[in-house]
Design a protein around this motif. Structure first.
Motif, PDB file in Angstrom:
ATOM      1  N   ILE A 112      26.553  26.029   8.262  1.00 27.70           N
ATOM      2  CA  ILE A 112      25.569  27.045   8.636  1.00 27.70           C
ATOM      3  C   ILE A 112      24.952  27.688   7.391  1.00 27.70           C
ATOM      4  O   ILE A 112      23.734  27.896   7.322  1.00 27.70           O
ATOM      5  CB  ILE A 112      26.208  28.095   9.562  1.00 27.70           C
ATOM      6  N   ILE A 113      25.791  27.992   6.390  1.00 25.94           N
ATOM      7  CA  ILE A 113      25.275  28.583   5.136  1.00 25.94           C
ATOM      8  C   ILE A 113      24.318  27.600   4.450  1.00 25.94           C
ATOM      9  O   ILE A 113      23.258  27.992   3.952  1.00 25.94           O
ATOM     10  CB  ILE A 113      26.442  28.964   4.195  1.00 25.94           C
ATOM     11  N   GLY A 114      24.716  26.313   4.427  1.00 25.64           N
ATOM     12  CA  GLY A 114      23.842  25.298   3.833  1.00 25.64           C
ATOM     13  C   GLY A 114      22.497  25.215   4.538  1.00 25.64           C
ATOM     14  O   GLY A 114      21.452  25.120   3.897  1.00 25.64           O
ATOM     15  N   ARG A 115      22.516  25.292   5.868  1.00 24.56           N
ATOM     16  CA  ARG A 115      21.255  25.228   6.615  1.00 24.56           C
ATOM     17  C   ARG A 115      20.417  26.484   6.390  1.00 24.56           C
ATOM     18  O   ARG A 115      19.189  26.425   6.355  1.00 24.56           O
ATOM     19  CB  ARG A 115      21.533  25.009   8.107  1.00 24.56           C
ATOM     20  N   LEU A 116      21.066  27.622   6.242  1.00 24.95           N
ATOM     21  CA  LEU A 116      20.339  28.866   5.962  1.00 24.95           C
ATOM     22  C   LEU A 116      19.629  28.793   4.603  1.00 24.95           C
ATOM     23  O   LEU A 116      18.445  29.137   4.481  1.00 24.95           O
ATOM     24  CB  LEU A 116      21.289  30.059   5.989  1.00 24.95           C
ATOM     25  N   ILE A 117      20.361  28.332   3.572  1.00 21.14           N
ATOM     26  CA  ILE A 117      19.778  28.235   2.220  1.00 21.14           C
ATOM     27  C   ILE A 117      18.670  27.181   2.193  1.00 21.14           C
ATOM     28  O   ILE A 117      17.598  27.388   1.608  1.00 21.14           O
ATOM     29  CB  ILE A 117      20.869  27.919   1.182  1.00 21.14           C
ATOM     30  N   ASN A 118      18.938  26.047   2.842  1.00 15.88           N
ATOM     31  CA  ASN A 118      17.935  24.984   2.937  1.00 15.88           C
ATOM     32  C   ASN A 118      16.677  25.523   3.639  1.00 15.88           C
ATOM     33  O   ASN A 118      15.543  25.290   3.202  1.00 15.88           O
ATOM     34  CB  ASN A 118      18.535  23.823   3.727  1.00 15.88           C
ATOM     35  N   GLY A 119      16.890  26.260   4.724  1.00 12.24           N
ATOM     36  CA  GLY A 119      15.769  26.848   5.449  1.00 12.24           C
ATOM     37  C   GLY A 119      14.989  27.835   4.601  1.00 12.24           C
ATOM     38  O   GLY A 119      13.759  27.876   4.639  1.00 12.24           O
ATOM     39  N   PHE A 120      15.709  28.653   3.798  1.00 16.80           N
ATOM     40  CA  PHE A 120      15.047  29.632   2.920  1.00 16.80           C
ATOM     41  C   PHE A 120      14.105  28.914   1.956  1.00 16.80           C
ATOM     42  O   PHE A 120      12.961  29.342   1.744  1.00 16.80           O
ATOM     43  CB  PHE A 120      16.103  30.423   2.153  1.00 16.80           C
ATOM     44  N   GLY A 121      14.591  27.818   1.372  1.00 15.08           N
ATOM     45  CA  GLY A 121      13.752  27.047   0.446  1.00 15.08           C
ATOM     46  C   GLY A 121      12.548  26.436   1.135  1.00 15.08           C
ATOM     47  O   GLY A 121      11.431  26.468   0.603  1.00 15.08           O
TER      48      GLY A 121
END
Length: 505
Positions: A112-121
């Motif tokens: 979930i954290i990875g998807r959040l950071i990926n989404g932010f980018g």
């Protein structure tokens, strides 16, 4: 004045800037499509058993949209301070880190954290690259070039579906870890090109870097064209005077919010946000993220056939999206949006009625399921031709220079927030409403026709500086019946106003 020598100039430079936008859009599209195949992987469900719950599955998918929403808001607040290239660079770094966290995930919080950071980018890049390209391209090229980027989004969306289908026979973690790991390829394709292209000349003028802006304009004009060339200096003066007029007429924020400023910045921001809101509530992400699941659970296809149909649908979507490159400047933005809204509404209406019929008559379930599937594919054709591309072009065009980064940020944030809502509640909605869920999207699509007809001006074949003049001369929120606001050709009065700006400069 002679500009500094460069090996990249003219059409070659525009092509490289288009490539930055296109490859960034590829990463964006890949991320939209890749998780549909990941979610149906048996090994993924074994590794993260929590996703068997519809709500947990929804948040694991849609947290990407939350991150992208936050990234778009960051671009809204910081885009004009950082500049276009730096904003894109930060987005790429976040994408890279988020992708690594996802394909190495062993626990759901890490995923979930990875998807959040990926989404932010993705929020940063998807907001900024169309603006960057639109600020560098000529008015007669702008629509086609920005659409190429959007169509590239669909290319990677289709690629993600084909990778999911190709890995169907894999039973281990490779089935879902490889598709997530494949994202990092985009980083190594985009980063070297970004280092070679200059900053947007319009942002450089906005930041007061006049000599640099003049140099970039001459570089964009072509090989061996000096900075004091008449065409270059004319464009430079037109942009500079437009910025000065905008600053002179800058109104207090309350006047902007109440539509009392001359250039109607808040109205234009609402128009750009509106296209993105309507795009998301057309139902595209309900199909994009859950089509294999929908076909397996609601229509009755096997897992393998569901993945194959999703891949075919993605390919059809890809071809139609590139088809919009041909028609976007021929038909104009308004006609594409108007025609697309009716066509998409009809597809959803027929699909929902067929699902209803299959519930009432079990003997006809297979036939009605096939018709429903066909409607989903046809929906992708019409969406790809119209609403897939136009909102991104529109939000990059309609806002003033001082508000372009903010307008694009707000519009992209609207896109991601809408995507989050649709993705989060699609599975729950289908489980509870069944066939009627698609009827909701049909109503939404049909409602877009009068909204666009009444409120949305044409933006094709106008320079970016024409937009201020267009709204100053036509302050009413209604555009229907006003030829300057709705015709595809550039009005003669706009060319006259541009000549006046150049002479004043």
């Amino acid at each position: 004045m002679i500009r500094q020598k460069s090996r990249i100039y003219g059409n070659r430079l525009i092509a490289m800037i288009t490539l930055v936008d296109a490859l960034s859009s590829c990463w964006f599209g890949y991320d939209q499509g890749v998780f549909a195949g990941v979610l149906v992987s048996e090994n993924f469900k074994e590794q993260f058993p929590q996703v068997r719950d519809a709500n947990i599955s929804g948040i694991t998918s849609s947290c990407f949209f939350i991150g992208a929403f936050l990234g778009s808001m960051a671009a809204f607040m910081l885009g004009d301070r950082l500049g276009r290239r730096k904003t894109i660079a930060w987005g790429l770094l976040c994408n890279f880190l988020g992708a690594i966290l996802q394909f190495t995930a062993w626990h759901l919080p890490q995923m979930i954290i990875g998807r959040l950071i990926n989404g932010f980018g993705i929020g940063l890049t998807s907001t900024t690259t169309p603006v960057f390209l639109s600020e560098c391209a000529k008015s007669h090229q702008r629509g086609k070039l920005v659409v190429i980027g959007t169509a590239s989004n669909v290319t990677s969306f289709a690629l993600a579906n084909w990778i999911a289908y190709a890995l169907y026979s894999q039973n281990g973690p490779f089935q879902w870890r490889f598709p997530l790991a494949f994202q990092v390829v985009y980083f190594f394709m985009i980063a070297p090109i970004l280092l070679l292209v200059p900053e947007s000349p319009r942002w450089l003028l906005l930041a007061g870097k006049e000599e640099s802006a003049l140099g970039v304009l001459s570089q964009l004009a072509g090989k061996d064209i000096p900075m004091n060339d008449d065409t270059v200096t004319g464009e430079f003066r037109s942009i500079k005077v437009a910025i000065e007029l905008e600053r002179e007429d800058r109104a207090p924020i309350m006047d902007v919010l109440c539509f009392r400023d001359k250039t109607h910045n808040f109205r234009r921001l609402i128009l750009s946000c509106g296209t993105q809101f309507m795009q998301q509530f057309s139902g595209i992400n309900a199909l994009g993220f859950y089509l294999p699941t929908l076909l397996a659970e609601n229509v009755g296809f096997s897992q393998e056939m569901s993945r194959l149909i999703a891949a075919v649908s993605g390919t059809v979507y890809l071809v139609s999206a590139f088809g919009s490159v041909i028609i976007i400047d021929t038909l104009g933005r308004r006609k594409m949006l108007l025609c697309g809204s009716i066509a998409m509404g009809i597809c959803h209406l027929i699909a929902s009625l067929c699902l209803r019929s299959s519930e009432l008559d079990i003997s006809g379930k297979k036939l009605m399921g096939n018709v429903t599937t066909a409607m989903f594919i046809v929906f992708h054709v019409f969406f790809g031709l119209t609403w897939a591309c136009v909102p991104w072009v529109y939000s990059a065009e309609v806002n003033s220079l001082g508000w372009r980064s903010r307008g694009a940020g707000a519009a992209t944030a609207t896109n991601w927030l809408g995507g989050f809502v649709v993705t989060q509640f699609t599975k729950v909605g289908i489980d509870n409403l069944n066939w009627a869920f698609y009827l909701i999207f049909a109503v939404f699509c049909f409602s877009y026709f009068p909204i666009v007809l009444l409120f949305y001006p044409e933006t094709s074949n106008r320079t970016l500086e024409d937009m201020d003049y267009m709204f100053i001369q036509n302050p009413s929120i209604f555009v229907l019946g006003r030829q300057e606001m709705t015709q595809r050709r550039r009005p003669a009065s706009f060319a006259t106003a541009e000549a006046d700006r150049i002479s004043r400069g």
